[in-house]
Design an enzyme around this catalytic site. Structure first.
Site, short mmCIF file in Angstrom:
data_model
loop_
_atom_site.label_atom_id
_atom_site.label_comp_id
_atom_site.label_asym_id
_atom_site.label_seq_id
_atom_site.Cartn_x
_atom_site.Cartn_y
_atom_site.Cartn_z
N HIS A 101 -14.04 -21.59 -21.64
CA HIS A 101 -13.49 -22.43 -22.59
C HIS A 101 -13.32 -23.79 -21.70
O HIS A 101 -12.66 -23.83 -20.57
CB HIS A 101 -12.25 -22.07 -23.38
CG HIS A 101 -12.45 -20.80 -24.07
ND1 HIS A 101 -13.45 -20.82 -25.19
CD2 HIS A 101 -11.66 -19.79 -24.35
CE1 HIS A 101 -13.27 -19.69 -25.52
NE2 HIS A 101 -12.44 -18.81 -25.17
N GLU A 119 -5.80 -19.71 -24.42
CA GLU A 119 -5.61 -18.62 -24.94
C GLU A 119 -4.87 -17.63 -24.40
O GLU A 119 -4.88 -17.58 -23.21
CB GLU A 119 -6.86 -18.09 -25.69
CG GLU A 119 -7.92 -17.53 -24.93
CD GLU A 119 -9.51 -17.08 -25.72
OE1 GLU A 119 -9.59 -17.99 -26.43
OE2 GLU A 119 -10.02 -16.33 -25.21
N HIS A 176 -14.58 -15.43 -19.07
CA HIS A 176 -13.78 -14.04 -19.75
C HIS A 176 -14.71 -13.35 -20.69
O HIS A 176 -15.64 -13.99 -21.23
CB HIS A 176 -12.45 -14.69 -20.28
CG HIS A 176 -12.68 -15.62 -21.61
ND1 HIS A 176 -12.80 -17.01 -21.12
CD2 HIS A 176 -12.71 -15.33 -22.85
CE1 HIS A 176 -12.81 -17.29 -22.47
NE2 HIS A 176 -12.81 -16.52 -23.27
N ARG A 196 -20.98 -20.39 -24.04
CA ARG A 196 -21.50 -18.77 -23.70
C ARG A 196 -22.29 -18.79 -22.56
O ARG A 196 -23.31 -19.65 -22.36
CB ARG A 196 -22.35 -18.24 -25.03
CG ARG A 196 -22.30 -16.91 -25.13
CD ARG A 196 -23.30 -16.49 -26.58
NE ARG A 196 -22.50 -16.76 -27.78
CZ ARG A 196 -22.87 -17.42 -28.65
NH1 ARG A 196 -24.07 -17.89 -28.78
NH2 ARG A 196 -22.19 -17.47 -29.88
#
Length: 315
Positions: A101, A119, A176, A196
């Site tokens: 991200h 997150e 991740h 991605r």
């Protein structure tokens, strides 16, 4: 505080069908799910891609984004054009793609002014030998690029074993992936921006899913520095409540509260989000059980949690 705003805001979750999803949102949480490939429950969300409705009370039927827009007093008159957090339960029956991200700065410039995405994951349950991907093994940015472009995935990806109750903070720039056999509660910034890096060459409708190689290489931090989330966890036990601070960063604080009896607490934040992750009980006399999600508004004051249950609280 008016009577109208001093009420608990219970929300209806939004379900998402995905390639890698399963049935545990129905089997474990008793939600109605659209299919046997349901991977995400957006439990507390004011995002365009899934906006939760209020389930009960004076605001019943209104969306969370509508409350944020029209009743900012509920949230302590916090500034910003978007509700800041998004809470999900994720059922990964199969491996998710390897992702990264961006941070706020990169997302603002490259994703139409969106938030970046910080997150964290609380492992609700997982298979016996489950693992996740957090981080990579490249020594520097050049090696990141080389390994990705050459498809040296086994060398590049850092996989670690997990067990129920583990917790991970995933900062922007961290490679991740949630792997199959994992059920997690995710607390994140209100953003749906994901790059991605690799998707195991899987096909959807006969085509590979879109990858974001250039942007991924742009934002991946190198070298990866593992920070041990477990060493930062702080547990305070008392007769009726065990309160564990899982993480506190500039975007959120996340706590796990285990209630065994009657605990009196104080809502002194702009707002508090709660998810019941196990057991059952009540809040101020209203019955709650595993799978319930609610917001305590600004100025709510003292509240009483009673029963035998575990909750995740964020603010």
């Amino acid at each position: 505080m008016s009577k109208q705003t001093k009420q608990i805001i219970f929300l209806k979750p939004v379900m998402k069908e995905v390639l890698w999803g399963g049935t545990r949102l129905r089997d474990d949480f008793h939600y109605d799910i659209p299919s046997d490939h349901t991977g995400e429950c957006w439990a507390v969300s004011a995002h365009d891609h899934g906006d939760c409705e209020v389930a009960t009370g004076a605001f019943k039927g209104q969306t969370l984004s509508g409350l944020w827009k029209n009743h900012r007093e509920i949230f302590g008159n916090l500034e910003g054009n978007r509700f800041p957090l998004l809470i999900k339960i994720i059922d990964a029956k199969q491996d998710l793609s390897i992702q990264v991200h961006p941070d706020d700065e990169y997302a603002k410039l490259n994703e139409n002014g969106s938030f970046g995405k910080t997150e964290c994951w609380y492992i609700l349950d997982c298979d016996k030998d489950a693992s996740i991907v957090v981080g990579h093994n490249a020594k520097n940015k050049e090696e990141v690029k080389q390994m990705i472009l050459e498809g040296r995935w086994n060398e590049f990806i850092r996989t670690i074993p997990i067990k129920k109750g583990d917790f991970f903070q995933i900062n922007p720039g961290t490679v991740h992936a949630i792997k199959g056999g994992t059920l997690i509660l995710e607390t994140q910034q209100n953003s749906d921006i994901t790059y991605r890096v690799y998707d195991y060459d899987r096909l959807t409708d006969g085509k590979p899913r879109e990858l974001h190689i250039e942007k991924s290489i742009d934002v991946i931090e190198a070298p990866f520095e593992a920070e041990s989330a477990s060493s930062k966890r702080e547990l305070v036990k008392s007769d009726c409540i065990d309160n564990e601070t899982l993480v506190s960063c500039s975007y959120y604080t996340v706590e796990k509260q285990d209630i065994h009896g009657t605990a009196k607490l104080n809502q002194d934040k702009n707002f508090k989000i709660y998810s019941v992750i196990d057991g059952k009980g009540s809040i101020d006399g209203i019955a709650i059980k595993k799978g319930a999600h609610f917001i305590l508004p600004h100025g709510y004051g003292e509240y009483c949690l009673e029963g035998n249950m575990s909750l995740i609280c964020s603010y």
